[in-house]
Design an enzyme around this catalytic site. Structure first.
Site, short mmCIF file in Angstrom:
data_model
loop_
_atom_site.label_atom_id
_atom_site.label_comp_id
_atom_site.label_asym_id
_atom_site.label_seq_id
_atom_site.Cartn_x
_atom_site.Cartn_y
_atom_site.Cartn_z
N THR A 60 0.86 -1.17 0.00
CA THR A 60 0.00 0.00 0.00
C THR A 60 0.90 1.22 0.00
O THR A 60 1.87 1.31 0.77
CB THR A 60 -1.01 0.00 1.16
OG1 THR A 60 -1.85 1.16 1.04
CG2 THR A 60 -0.35 -0.01 2.54
N GLU A 61 0.63 2.15 -0.92
CA GLU A 61 1.61 3.19 -1.21
C GLU A 61 1.77 4.20 -0.08
O GLU A 61 2.73 4.96 -0.07
CB GLU A 61 1.26 3.92 -2.51
CG GLU A 61 -0.06 4.65 -2.51
CD GLU A 61 -1.20 3.78 -3.02
OE1 GLU A 61 -1.04 2.54 -3.03
OE2 GLU A 61 -2.24 4.33 -3.39
N ASN A 62 0.86 4.18 0.88
CA ASN A 62 1.08 5.05 2.04
C ASN A 62 2.15 4.47 2.98
O ASN A 62 2.46 5.08 3.99
CB ASN A 62 -0.22 5.37 2.77
CG ASN A 62 -1.04 4.16 3.12
OD1 ASN A 62 -1.20 3.26 2.32
ND2 ASN A 62 -1.54 4.13 4.32
#
Lengths: 222, 217
Positions: A60-62
């Site tokens: 997840t890019e966060n």
């Protein structure tokens, strides 16, 4: 099984597919052991269909690898969310990292697959999924362009036709582009496609024949 | 490095026209107390760099609502609860520079690492690359992206020691470590300040050299 080359497989008695069935098709085509980013919205459904023991790791890019399912009850932690800002859980072997590292993972060619939604995809793999270009729209792009250019393979999950019946697989995108020649596969409710320099090839059809499908599209099908 | 008793003291002086980097992804890692201090402090005509442009009516949204922000540099302003930004944008009362999320992070990383600019594949052939210099390197097209440097960075971390070493918690880490490198003055709000030696050196994510003030809230 999806044929990797050769002709199209027609399933005239099965379809159009639901979003859940589309998600299952996408999951089937992700290689065991892949590092995968599932876009916000429909693509998150793919997580429910990844086979246990496949070794597929969700990014997840966060800032996390080995993201687990949605958090419920006591599991909810405001410091642990997915890219859609929904509370999620961590799996054993999870890791956390900051934003520059998270996107370096994409651009650096370490992420195997991302699955995104789309407004339009062109036969040559151009993607439009961040803006309809409407005058009164508030623009927002988030991670879309980074994923489109960064993941080794970009899969798109979308309905093949807009609500007004207009095809979303097009000869050339009319909406603002997210990325150029980046999409390799498109999974829709009535057909799946492989895209490339040769154009769009129909892999499977659902509830429609290949010929009937071709008649509704403006793209030349390889 | 100073351990402060209040967020206002930690924030210190922020000049009108300053560029303020604000950490957080949604509410995770959002330095709510420091934003409240900035509202109280009064600086205006600000440029705010943050992933989002405020949620609901508090935090960054409250700063925007007070008319103190001239420009927002962010990747994803539009959200279900971004009505404050939406209203200002539609009224032409705020400037927006929309930046892909990875470019936002990398442009700050470049600033913090002394990199003058960098060629990046993200956005090639899209409206967000229009007017920017491009170059083909080994057959692939890249866009020239410039660093983003802040006058002040406001970040949320989990724990600090009294030297300013920081550790984060889960996905609340997000932009904090990058922003901490990219601003002249770096202020962190944390849940706890521990004595020197109280953090495992192997677990420190933001080394103390980057941090100017911390406050426990």
């Amino acid at each position: 099984m999806t044929p990797r080359d050769g002709g199209c497989v027609e399933h005239p008695d099965r379809g159009p597919l639901s979003k859940v069935e589309m998600a299952a098709l996408v999951a089937r085509d992700i290689e065991p052991g892949s590092f995968v980013n599932l876009g916000i919205g429909q693509p998150t459904l793919v997580a429910d269909h990844l086979p246990a023991g496949s070794g597929i790791v969700l990014h997840t890019e966060n800032g996390m690898l080995n993201m687990g399912p949605a958090a419920t009850g006591d599991q909810v932690d405001p410091d642990l969310t997915n890219a859609g800002k929904q509370p999620v859980t961590e799996l054993p072997g999870a890791s956390y990292f900051h934003q520059a590292d998270s996107f370096a993972m994409m651009r650096g060619g370490h992420l195997d697959v991302c699955v995104l939604g789309a407004f339009q995809v062109s036969a040559s793999g151009d993607l439009a999924n961040w803006s309809t270009g409407a005058d009164d729209a508030i623009p927002a792009v988030g991670e879309a362009m980074d994923l489109a250019m960064g993941a080794k393979q970009v899969f798109v999950m979308m309905s093949l036709f807009a609500k007004d019946g207009t095809p979303k697989l097009v000869p050339s995108c009319t909406f603002p582009l997210t990325g150029v020649a980046c999409v390799s596969r498109v999974y829709t409710d009535v057909a799946t496609f492989e895209l490339g320099e040769h154009g769009a090839r129909v892999v499977e059809t659902f509830g429609i024949t290949r010929d009937a499908l071709a008649a509704r599209l403006e793209v030349d099908l390889a | 490095m100073k351990v402060c008793d209040t967020a206002v003291e930690a924030l210190g002086a922020v000049e009108d026209g300053a560029t303020v980097l604000v950490g957080g992804f949604g509410m995770a890692g959002m330095p709510v107390a420091l934003i409240a201090a900035l509202i109280e402090q009064g600086a205006t005509d600000l440029t705010v760099v943050s992933n989002n442009a405020g949620n609901g009516d508090t935090g960054l949204a409250a700063l925007l609502a007070e008319g103190r922000v001239r420009k927002v540099i962010c990747s994803f302003p539009r959200q279900a609860d971004s009505w404050v930004f939406d209203g200002l944008y539609r009224a032409g009362a705020i400037e927006l520079e929309l930046v892909p999320q990875g470019n936002l992070a990398e442009r700050m990383r470049a600033a913090g690492a002394g990199i003058g600019a960098f060629f990046c594949p993200t956005g090639v052939g899209t409206p967000l690359a229009e007017g920017k210099e491009t170059r083909v390197i080994d057959g692939r097209t890249y866009v020239l992206e410039m660093p983003i440097r802040g006058d002040v960075a406001l970040i949320g971390a989990h724990r600090a020691d009294r030297l300013g070493n920081l550790v984060y918690r889960r996905t609340a880490r997000n932009f904090g470590p990058v922003m901490a490198t990219a601003a002249t003055r770096v202020v962190a709000q944390v849940s706890e300040v521990v004595d020197v030696g109280g953090l495992d050196p192997e677990s420190v994510v933001t080394p103390s050299i980057y941090v100017d003030a911390v406050v426990a809230v």
